[in-house]
Design an enzyme around this catalytic site. Structure first.
Site, PDB file in Angstrom:
ATOM      1  N   GLY A 179       0.823  -1.200   0.000  1.00  0.00           N
ATOM      2  CA  GLY A 179       0.000   0.000   0.000  1.00  0.00           C
ATOM      3  C   GLY A 179       0.860   1.253   0.000  1.00  0.00           C
ATOM      4  N   CYS A 180       2.180   1.070  -0.009  1.00  0.00           N
ATOM      5  CA  CYS A 180       3.107   2.204  -0.090  1.00  0.00           C
ATOM      6  C   CYS A 180       3.705   2.225  -1.494  1.00  0.00           C
ATOM      7  CB  CYS A 180       4.247   2.042   0.915  1.00  0.00           C
ATOM      8  SG  CYS A 180       3.720   1.995   2.630  1.00  0.00           S
TER       9      CYS A 180
END
Length: 134
Positions: free
Chosen positions: A50-51
């Protein structure tokens, strides 16, 4: 709510920084002070998904308090991780679960500079911390 010592130091340092340039330099300095992760800890299990940048997170529980270590391949992200870790390390699980990330970065004067993708990435880090803590 009492802030951990490191979080208090971060708050004082970033509040004293007058401009975004000063805060950006401070972020870089804080990022350089992160506890290093061993190469073997930089694995897929510890990777935060999610980064946009690569981020790894490791947590250990001691005496009912969590201690996290994290790093990233991006300098600015390392700085943001450092001030996040300053805020969460040593918190009881209940306070970790209730932490308002946006409010913390707002207090530091960093909220406006957080792009949506950086904000999402930091939220993903916090979610992974909460998962580890449960």
């Amino acid at each position: 709510m009492n802030l951990p010592d490191q979080a208090q130091q971060a708050l004082e340092a970033f509040t004293a920084a007058g401009s975004w340039e000063q805060r950006a330099r401070l972020l870089m300095l804080w990022g350089e002070k992160l506890e290093p992760l061993a190469e073997c800890e930089r694995n897929d299990l510890n990777r935060v998904h999610g980064c946009e940048s690569q981020v790894w997170l490791v947590g250990t529980l001691s005496n009912g308090q969590w201690h996290f270590r994290a790093t990233s391949d991006a300098r600015l992200i390392r700085g943001l991780l450092a001030v996040l870790l300053a805020r969460v390390n040593g918190l009881p699980i209940g306070e970790l679960a209730a932490l308002d990330l946006a409010d913390w970065f707002n207090q530091l004067g960093l909220a406006r500079q957080l792009s949506p993708s950086r904000s999402n990435g930091l939220n993903a880090v916090l979610m992974k911390m909460r998962e580890l803590a449960l």
